[in-house]
Design an enzyme around this catalytic site. Structure first.
Site, PDB file in Angstrom:
ATOM      1  N   ALA A 136       6.280 -17.721   9.087  1.00  0.00           N
ATOM      2  CA  ALA A 136       6.192 -18.431  10.399  1.00  0.00           C
ATOM      3  C   ALA A 136       6.439 -17.577  11.888  1.00  0.00           C
ATOM      4  O   ALA A 136       5.898 -17.956  12.781  1.00  0.00           O
ATOM      5  CB  ALA A 136       7.441 -19.527  10.557  1.00  0.00           C
ATOM      6  N   ARG A 159       1.418 -13.797  13.215  1.00  0.00           N
ATOM      7  CA  ARG A 159       0.212 -14.391  14.324  1.00  0.00           C
ATOM      8  C   ARG A 159      -0.201 -15.718  13.859  1.00  0.00           C
ATOM      9  O   ARG A 159      -0.225 -16.839  14.388  1.00  0.00           O
ATOM     10  CB  ARG A 159      -0.930 -13.536  14.259  1.00  0.00           C
ATOM     11  CG  ARG A 159      -0.850 -12.185  15.330  1.00  0.00           C
ATOM     12  CD  ARG A 159      -1.841 -11.412  15.230  1.00  0.00           C
ATOM     13  NE  ARG A 159      -2.015 -10.795  14.051  1.00  0.00           N
ATOM     14  CZ  ARG A 159      -1.490  -9.562  13.665  1.00  0.00           C
ATOM     15  NH1 ARG A 159      -1.086  -8.923  14.551  1.00  0.00           N
ATOM     16  NH2 ARG A 159      -1.442  -9.022  12.400  1.00  0.00           N
ATOM     17  N   THR A 218      -3.988 -16.253   3.064  1.00  0.00           N
ATOM     18  CA  THR A 218      -3.858 -14.804   2.694  1.00  0.00           C
ATOM     19  C   THR A 218      -5.111 -14.050   2.364  1.00  0.00           C
ATOM     20  O   THR A 218      -5.485 -14.741   1.507  1.00  0.00           O
ATOM     21  CB  THR A 218      -2.538 -14.582   1.865  1.00  0.00           C
ATOM     22  OG1 THR A 218      -1.406 -15.208   2.387  1.00  0.00           O
ATOM     23  CG2 THR A 218      -2.290 -13.059   1.776  1.00  0.00           C
ATOM     24  N   GLY A 273     -10.800 -17.096   2.122  1.00  0.00           N
ATOM     25  CA  GLY A 273     -10.564 -16.020   3.051  1.00  0.00           C
ATOM     26  C   GLY A 273     -10.678 -16.435   4.495  1.00  0.00           C
ATOM     27  O   GLY A 273     -10.467 -15.727   5.368  1.00  0.00           O
ATOM     28  N   HIS A 292     -12.621  -6.967  13.831  1.00  0.00           N
ATOM     29  CA  HIS A 292     -11.273  -7.765  13.950  1.00  0.00           C
ATOM     30  C   HIS A 292     -10.222  -6.935  14.583  1.00  0.00           C
ATOM     31  O   HIS A 292     -10.718  -5.611  14.862  1.00  0.00           O
ATOM     32  CB  HIS A 292     -10.550  -7.940  12.439  1.00  0.00           C
ATOM     33  CG  HIS A 292     -10.967  -8.958  11.683  1.00  0.00           C
ATOM     34  ND1 HIS A 292     -12.215  -8.899  11.059  1.00  0.00           N
ATOM     35  CD2 HIS A 292     -10.709 -10.363  11.584  1.00  0.00           C
ATOM     36  CE1 HIS A 292     -12.406 -10.072  10.488  1.00  0.00           C
ATOM     37  NE2 HIS A 292     -11.605 -10.915  10.948  1.00  0.00           N
ATOM     38  N   LYS A 299      -5.100  -5.431  11.701  1.00  0.00           N
ATOM     39  CA  LYS A 299      -5.565  -6.072  10.423  1.00  0.00           C
ATOM     40  C   LYS A 299      -5.338  -5.063   9.347  1.00  0.00           C
ATOM     41  O   LYS A 299      -5.782  -3.921   9.476  1.00  0.00           O
ATOM     42  CB  LYS A 299      -7.066  -6.502  10.668  1.00  0.00           C
ATOM     43  CG  LYS A 299      -7.495  -7.242   9.506  1.00  0.00           C
ATOM     44  CD  LYS A 299      -8.590  -8.158   9.457  1.00  0.00           C
ATOM     45  CE  LYS A 299      -9.186  -8.712   8.404  1.00  0.00           C
ATOM     46  NZ  LYS A 299      -8.112  -9.585   7.584  1.00  0.00           N
TER      47      LYS A 299
HETATM   48  P1  NAD Z   1       1.008 -11.100  10.379  1.00  0.00           P
HETATM   49  O1  NAD Z   1       1.251  -9.808  10.040  1.00  0.00           O
HETATM   50  O2  NAD Z   1       0.914 -11.430  11.962  1.00  0.00           O
HETATM   51  O3  NAD Z   1       1.677 -12.113   9.823  1.00  0.00           O
HETATM   52  C1  NAD Z   1       2.129 -12.264   8.428  1.00  0.00           C
HETATM   53  C2  NAD Z   1       3.579 -12.733   8.439  1.00  0.00           C
HETATM   54  O4  NAD Z   1       4.063 -12.988   7.136  1.00  0.00           O
HETATM   55  C3  NAD Z   1       4.589 -11.724   9.139  1.00  0.00           C
HETATM   56  O5  NAD Z   1       5.393 -12.255  10.004  1.00  0.00           O
HETATM   57  C4  NAD Z   1       5.645 -10.995   7.976  1.00  0.00           C
HETATM   58  O6  NAD Z   1       6.840 -11.014   8.494  1.00  0.00           O
HETATM   59  C5  NAD Z   1       5.446 -12.629   6.918  1.00  0.00           C
HETATM   60  N1  NAD Z   1       5.959 -12.371   5.622  1.00  0.00           N
HETATM   61  C6  NAD Z   1       5.518 -11.291   4.925  1.00  0.00           C
HETATM   62  N2  NAD Z   1       6.169 -11.381   3.630  1.00  0.00           N
HETATM   63  C7  NAD Z   1       7.102 -12.445   3.720  1.00  0.00           C
HETATM   64  C8  NAD Z   1       7.955 -13.219   3.110  1.00  0.00           C
HETATM   65  N3  NAD Z   1       8.322 -12.812   1.953  1.00  0.00           N
HETATM   66  N4  NAD Z   1       8.694 -14.276   3.544  1.00  0.00           N
HETATM   67  C9  NAD Z   1       8.398 -14.745   4.561  1.00  0.00           C
HETATM   68  N5  NAD Z   1       7.569 -14.130   5.443  1.00  0.00           N
HETATM   69  C10 NAD Z   1       6.849 -13.194   5.151  1.00  0.00           C
HETATM   70  O7  NAD Z   1      -0.636 -11.436   9.912  1.00  0.00           O
HETATM   71  P2  NAD Z   1      -1.710 -12.423  10.266  1.00  0.00           P
HETATM   72  O8  NAD Z   1      -2.533 -12.090  11.518  1.00  0.00           O
HETATM   73  O9  NAD Z   1      -0.742 -13.831  10.696  1.00  0.00           O
HETATM   74  O10 NAD Z   1      -2.377 -12.721   9.104  1.00  0.00           O
HETATM   75  C11 NAD Z   1      -1.663 -13.090   7.654  1.00  0.00           C
HETATM   76  C12 NAD Z   1      -2.761 -13.058   6.762  1.00  0.00           C
HETATM   77  O11 NAD Z   1      -3.459 -14.140   6.990  1.00  0.00           O
HETATM   78  C13 NAD Z   1      -3.576 -11.914   6.583  1.00  0.00           C
HETATM   79  O12 NAD Z   1      -3.722 -11.672   5.152  1.00  0.00           O
HETATM   80  C14 NAD Z   1      -4.878 -12.231   7.040  1.00  0.00           C
HETATM   81  O13 NAD Z   1      -6.033 -11.515   6.772  1.00  0.00           O
HETATM   82  C15 NAD Z   1      -5.112 -13.887   6.914  1.00  0.00           C
HETATM   83  N6  NAD Z   1      -5.930 -14.384   7.673  1.00  0.00           N
HETATM   84  C16 NAD Z   1      -6.669 -15.432   7.002  1.00  0.00           C
HETATM   85  C17 NAD Z   1      -7.294 -16.426   7.928  1.00  0.00           C
HETATM   86  C18 NAD Z   1      -8.137 -17.584   7.039  1.00  0.00           C
HETATM   87  O14 NAD Z   1      -8.825 -18.383   7.584  1.00  0.00           O
HETATM   88  N7  NAD Z   1      -8.064 -17.714   5.777  1.00  0.00           N
HETATM   89  C19 NAD Z   1      -7.280 -16.356   9.086  1.00  0.00           C
HETATM   90  C20 NAD Z   1      -6.612 -15.365   9.790  1.00  0.00           C
HETATM   91  C21 NAD Z   1      -5.754 -14.560   8.980  1.00  0.00           C
END
Ligand code: NAD
Length: 272
Positions: free
Chosen positions: A13, A16, A103, A127, A159, A163
């Site tokens: 939570a 981003r 993810t 994705g 990106h 990333k």
């Molecule tokens: P980010 O690093 O800002 O957020 C990820 C969060 O997950 C972090 O706050 C981290 O502390 C948390 N986290 C990791 N392990 C955890 C655990 N065991 N328990 C609780 N929290 C945990 O990254 P982001 O930009 O939000 O992107 C996250 C993922 O989503 C990436 O893989 C990104 O490529 C993907 N993404 C996918 C889409 C889509 O449409 N599928 C869109 C945007 C981003």
């Protein structure tokens, strides 16, 4: 909001996408925020998630215990890391909760390891959760099927500078669609990263290039380069909320469905 609206847990939570998802669920009027989970030891643990995000209270305390949060929920939305998502998949299967996986960056072995959980719970993995990119995927497959391999296919993505994975999950999704259109599988023909004396381009290969910089939310071009002409299909995301809305739609779509592995093409009802 009725008490019967599906309860949704947001994994990661504080991230981003995690923060976008918390807002999307709270603003939707169609779902209830049932939990907000962060890593153990995170400074947000115990705080109201609204306050932690710098806004008004939302009535949900941030937790570091995903299983306990899922016990009160019908779905979990997970945009974290491959390792965390693999653990969450088992917990979602135990809780019979819909698991929406945003993810990216899984390797082939990790994707295999997601399968057992999908026998017990609805798993929606994509994705890219946006309507526009899923339409682009369908168009890519169609164009690739219409053109012969004298047309070189390149996927170029851009990106933000934080990333972790490259090429992006979306770029790979587009590459897979193009390969499918040509009747081949992507690993046989993917050129991922060129450097040095690479020699001439191999006919039929699909190339990937990744740009990283600033706060770019996500841009994808699929280029079909022929002799004397070029087709470029482009998607530009300017607001992460498109992914959060798509993920929420997937969580609601999954309610009452049979366990299995699904994607956004299923959720959006697009033709394959
Ligand atoms: P980010 O690093 O800002 O957020 C990820 C969060 O997950 C972090 O706050 C981290 O502390 C948390 N986290 C990791 N392990 C955890 C655990 N065991 N328990 C609780 N929290 C945990 O990254 P982001 O930009 O939000 O992107 C996250 C993922 O989503 C990436 O893989 C990104 O490529 C993907 N993404 C996918 C889409 C889509 O449409 N599928 C869109 C945007 C981003």
């Amino acid at each position: 909001m009725t008490e019967t609206a599906p309860g949704i847990v947001i994994m990661g939570a504080a991230g981003r996408m995690g923060q976008m998802l918390v807002r999307a669920v709270c603003d939707s009027g169609r779902a209830r925020l049932a939990g907000a989970v962060v890593r153990a030891g995170h400074e947000w643990v115990g705080q109201d998630v609204g306050h932690a995000m710098g806004g008004p209270a939302m009535g949900v305390a941030v937790s570091d215990d995903p299983l306990e949060a899922m016990a009160r929920a019908q779905a979990v939305i997970d945009f974290t890391t491959p390792e965390t998502t693999l653990e969450t998949a088992h917990l979602a299967a135990q809780a019979r909760a819909v698991h929406v996986i945003g993810t990216t960056g899984f390797d082939a072995a990790q994707i295999e390891r997601l399968i057992p959980a999908s026998r017990h719970s609805v798993q929606v993995r994509a994705g890219n959760m946006s309507l526009g990119v899923n339409l682009l995927t369908g168009l890519t497959k169609m164009v690739a099927a219409a053109l012969d391999d004298g047309w070189d296919i390149e996927v170029v993505e851009a990106h933000h500078n934080r990333k972790a994975d490259a090429p992006s999950g979306t770029a790979l999704m587009l590459g897979e669609a193009a390969a499918e259109g040509r009747g081949v599988t992507l690993p046989e023909i993917a050129d991922r990263g060129r450097d040095g004396i690479t020699g001439p381009r191999i006919r039929g290969h699909i190339g990937f290039s990744a740009i990283r910089g600033g706060d770019i939310v996500g841009e994808h071009d699929v280029i079909f380069a022929g002799k004397g002409e070029r087709i470029v299909i482009r998607h530009m995301a300017t607001d992460r909320m498109i992914f959060a809305r798509g993920a929420l739609q997937a969580a609601l779509w999954g309610q009452g469905r049979s366990p299995g592995a699904y994607d956004m093409v299923d959720v959006l009802g697009l033709a394959r």
